[in-house]
Design a protein around this motif. Structure first.
Motif, PDB file in Angstrom:
ATOM      1  N   LEU A 238      77.427  84.336  36.573  1.00 24.28           N
ATOM      2  CA  LEU A 238      76.002  83.973  36.549  1.00 24.28           C
ATOM      3  C   LEU A 238      75.732  82.951  35.439  1.00 24.28           C
ATOM      4  N   ALA A 239      76.374  83.131  34.285  1.00 19.64           N
ATOM      5  CA  ALA A 239      76.195  82.181  33.180  1.00 19.64           C
ATOM      6  C   ALA A 239      76.721  80.798  33.568  1.00 19.64           C
ATOM      7  N   ALA A 240      77.837  80.768  34.281  1.00 20.74           N
ATOM      8  CA  ALA A 240      78.400  79.482  34.707  1.00 20.74           C
ATOM      9  C   ALA A 240      77.442  78.762  35.651  1.00 20.74           C
ATOM     10  N   GLY A 241      76.834  79.507  36.562  1.00 16.18           N
ATOM     11  CA  GLY A 241      75.842  78.902  37.440  1.00 16.18           C
ATOM     12  C   GLY A 241      74.603  78.477  36.666  1.00 16.18           C
ATOM     13  N   LEU A 242      74.159  79.338  35.756  1.00 14.41           N
ATOM     14  CA  LEU A 242      72.958  79.022  34.967  1.00 14.41           C
ATOM     15  C   LEU A 242      73.171  77.810  34.076  1.00 14.41           C
ATOM     16  N   ARG A 243      74.390  77.669  33.546  1.00 11.75           N
ATOM     17  CA  ARG A 243      74.668  76.466  32.747  1.00 11.75           C
ATOM     18  C   ARG A 243      74.304  75.213  33.534  1.00 11.75           C
ATOM     19  N   ASN A 244      74.754  75.133  34.790  1.00 14.25           N
ATOM     20  CA  ASN A 244      74.450  73.947  35.586  1.00 14.25           C
ATOM     21  C   ASN A 244      72.954  73.826  35.844  1.00 14.25           C
ATOM     22  N   ILE A 245      72.317  74.935  36.151  1.00 13.26           N
ATOM     23  CA  ILE A 245      70.881  74.890  36.435  1.00 13.26           C
ATOM     24  C   ILE A 245      70.101  74.529  35.174  1.00 13.26           C
ATOM     25  N   VAL A 246      70.507  75.066  34.034  1.00 16.36           N
ATOM     26  CA  VAL A 246      69.820  74.770  32.769  1.00 16.36           C
ATOM     27  C   VAL A 246      69.985  73.299  32.397  1.00 16.36           C
ATOM     28  N   TYR A 247      71.188  72.755  32.554  1.00 19.33           N
ATOM     29  CA  TYR A 247      71.395  71.342  32.222  1.00 19.33           C
ATOM     30  C   TYR A 247      70.630  70.420  33.181  1.00 19.33           C
ATOM     31  N   ILE A 248      70.363  70.887  34.368  1.00 16.71           N
ATOM     32  CA  ILE A 248      69.696  70.025  35.354  1.00 16.71           C
ATOM     33  C   ILE A 248      68.183  70.170  35.345  1.00 16.71           C
TER      34      ILE A 248
ATOM     35  N   LEU B  91      73.991  94.086  31.615  1.00 16.20           N
ATOM     36  CA  LEU B  91      74.215  92.750  32.154  1.00 16.20           C
ATOM     37  C   LEU B  91      73.515  91.681  31.303  1.00 16.20           C
ATOM     38  N   PHE B  92      72.301  91.965  30.879  1.00 19.37           N
ATOM     39  CA  PHE B  92      71.534  90.904  30.212  1.00 19.37           C
ATOM     40  C   PHE B  92      72.137  90.460  28.873  1.00 19.37           C
ATOM     41  N   PRO B  93      72.509  91.392  27.973  1.00 17.13           N
ATOM     42  CA  PRO B  93      73.161  90.915  26.739  1.00 17.13           C
ATOM     43  C   PRO B  93      74.462  90.152  27.007  1.00 17.13           C
ATOM     44  N   LEU B  94      75.237  90.620  27.972  1.00 20.54           N
ATOM     45  CA  LEU B  94      76.486  89.918  28.294  1.00 20.54           C
ATOM     46  C   LEU B  94      76.193  88.525  28.849  1.00 20.54           C
ATOM     47  N   LEU B  95      75.156  88.430  29.663  1.00 21.07           N
ATOM     48  CA  LEU B  95      74.793  87.150  30.264  1.00 21.07           C
ATOM     49  C   LEU B  95      74.324  86.167  29.189  1.00 21.07           C
TER      50      LEU B  95
ATOM     51  N   SER C  37      77.418  84.996  27.382  1.00 25.73           N
ATOM     52  CA  SER C  37      78.226  84.084  28.204  1.00 25.73           C
ATOM     53  C   SER C  37      77.568  82.714  28.332  1.00 25.73           C
ATOM     54  N   LEU C  38      76.245  82.683  28.459  1.00 23.99           N
ATOM     55  CA  LEU C  38      75.571  81.386  28.571  1.00 23.99           C
ATOM     56  C   LEU C  38      75.725  80.607  27.267  1.00 23.99           C
TER      57      LEU C  38
ATOM     58  N   PHE D  81      64.824  84.057  26.394  1.00 22.64           N
ATOM     59  CA  PHE D  81      65.174  82.942  27.292  1.00 22.64           C
ATOM     60  C   PHE D  81      65.612  83.457  28.668  1.00 22.64           C
ATOM     61  N   ILE D  82      66.460  84.474  28.677  1.00 26.58           N
ATOM     62  CA  ILE D  82      66.874  85.085  29.948  1.00 26.58           C
ATOM     63  C   ILE D  82      66.267  86.480  30.006  1.00 26.58           C
ATOM     64  N   VAL D  83      65.387  86.707  30.956  1.00 30.68           N
ATOM     65  CA  VAL D  83      64.665  87.981  31.009  1.00 30.68           C
ATOM     66  C   VAL D  83      64.674  88.540  32.434  1.00 30.68           C
ATOM     67  N   PRO D  84      64.511  89.869  32.563  1.00 27.17           N
ATOM     68  CA  PRO D  84      64.404  90.450  33.909  1.00 27.17           C
ATOM     69  C   PRO D  84      63.082  90.072  34.569  1.00 27.17           C
ATOM     70  N   ALA D  85      63.100  89.978  35.888  1.00 26.80           N
ATOM     71  CA  ALA D  85      61.866  89.784  36.649  1.00 26.80           C
ATOM     72  C   ALA D  85      60.986  91.021  36.473  1.00 26.80           C
TER      73      ALA D  85
END
Lengths: 301, 301
Positions: free
Chosen positions: B217-227, B245-249, B252-253, B271-275
């Motif tokens: 998820l962090a790898a995907g978010l990296r691309n989304i965050v940079y874009i 999951l959230f602390p690990l995410l 990782s990001l 910055f990264i929070v649950p819905a």
């Protein structure tokens, strides 16, 4: 309207006075040296233009980044943590606004170039599109519903991840990530991989380099296309001079999208197109920034 | 205002009448079967609600995709090339508009959920943010300057590329790309990798699965965050139930961004929070689509 534009680049700072790419009344290029001396020369250029040709309504600055674009931030108008020696935490907006006494617009070079290709170049008439430049570095600006993206800072699209091509163990040249898009496909990456610049390549090496360039740009574009759904992708920068890059890039993008979401438009020749404005894209975009900041400033227009 | 909402999902279609997540006056869930029968039940629900409670001003539809969102396109309002059997080229907007005689809003489930988290949930007050859901599949909607992205179609963020974690040779489950973000990190991918659902994992396998999930998820978010440079990333869906999951995410990001562009905000807990809205995010977002289409329709408001 008489506007000023500044585009700061790695090797030179372009300054101009005018209202659009076809209405430029003065232009100069200043070598990018130490920040204080370089900015002093920028100020002298505009002071002379004001003295000889009359006042400017506003000035726009299009700069390499990262930039602080949040107006509420104490460092609004600054370059932040630039890898360019000496240029971290340099205030660009303050000296120009304070010395010349005009409203100053401010954005990244690629956001400005995107706006400019949208008004005068290859993305005319579109409201959601991408401008990507691949030169010494790689950067891109997206226009979404007519506006560039300003969130927590600005996009840094050159740093998306791209999978290695089969058999390619090149480590990449990005000082932060190694093998991100910029690390694998920028002019600096081509030079590091082949031991000479893209312009000096020929024969089999040129063919191989162009195929790799197309594959890595397509890999980066896949991520950008899936995230921003552009109506068109406009590409500028030095590597667009590689022969047959565009057909190879279109074929590579089609391959990496793998039939999803099956939009025939993605495979059309008009989906990925060369930029039209060349080196003027950034400075002309800075004129748009100047015009917009003027429109927001009481008494300017 | 009395509005209708439809969220079509892989297993059920949620229909409701109301004006927001705290003002729902009727709600039903219809199993997603064949398109004709399923849509007939949707129509019956709204016809009964109109008969018993009075007319609706408009209805919003939030749907799984891909969708045709271009109003000028002959298939506007359709699902297009869906991998869901039987649901390709199904007209969603037409039957509802024609039978019920009200304006109909239409967007992807994740765009609707993003709007909804922005109005009532974890992204209140922000204008540029991301909503990502990781359940059976992975999708995300970005709000940029207050608006979702509609370009050539809509984003398909679940299909960005992600580098494999060291030593991980799992081929991924995406029928188009194999190892894209959805192929590596969706609930379907977890089930294929571990032979059981995420809820059934425990012990060492649960720890390992959660670490991998955070990394992809962090790898995907990296691309989304940079874009897209979001001010915040809101995450929903079943996999958010994985413990820690959230602390690990977040960790990782931070690792994959590698200090660029060095924004302390990227590492903050907010910055990264649950819905916040859970399963209501999509249907409540469809109410926003209904309200917006009403505002654009003469005589509706």
């Amino acid at each position: 309207m008489r506007l000023g534009a500044v585009e700061t680049g790695g090797t030179k700072v372009v300054c101009l006075v005018g209202s659009g790419p076809d209405h430029i009344v003065a232009q100069t290029a200043i070598p990018t040296g130490e920040p204080v001396e370089t900015l002093a020369q920028v100020l002298v250029f505009f002071q002379q233009e004001v003295a000889s040709g009359g006042p400017l309504a506003a000035i726009g600055i299009a700069s390499f980044g990262p930039l602080e674009l949040r107006r509420s931030h104490p460092r609004y108008g600054f370059i932040t943590t630039s890898p360019k020696p000496g240029w971290s935490y340099v205030d660009l907006v303050g000296p120009i606004r304070n010395t010349l006494g005009v409203p100053v617009g401010f954005d990244t070079d690629v956001n400005a170039a995107a706006l400019s290709e949208g008004r005068w170049g290859s993305a005319r008439g579109l409201d959601t599109f991408l401008y990507l430049t691949a030169g010494t570095g790689i950067g891109a600006g997206a226009v979404i519903n007519g506006e560039v993206i300003h969130g927590l800072g600005h996009p840094e699209m050159g740093h998306v991840s791209v999978p290695h091509q089969p058999g390619d163990d090149f480590a990449g040249t990005c000082p932060f990530h190694g093998d991100c898009l910029e690390g694998m496909a920028s002019g600096a990456a081509i030079a590091a991989r082949w031991g000479c610049s893209a312009e000096q390549l020929d024969g089999e090496a040129l063919l191989a380099a162009t195929r790799l360039e197309a594959a890595y740009l397509a890999a980066g574009l896949r991520n950008i296309v899936y995230i921003t759904a552009p109506q068109r992708v406009v590409i500028g920068g030095g590597v667009t001079g590689l022969p047959d890059l565009f057909p190879l890039l279109r074929a590579s993008l089609t391959q990496t999208l793998a039939g999803y979401p099956n939009l025939v438009e993605h495979t059309a020749e008009e989906f990925i197109v060369p930029a039209e404005l060349g080196p003027l894209a950034g400075p002309a975009g800075a004129l748009i920034l100047a015009h917009r900041t003027c429109a927001r400033s009481p008494g300017c227009l």
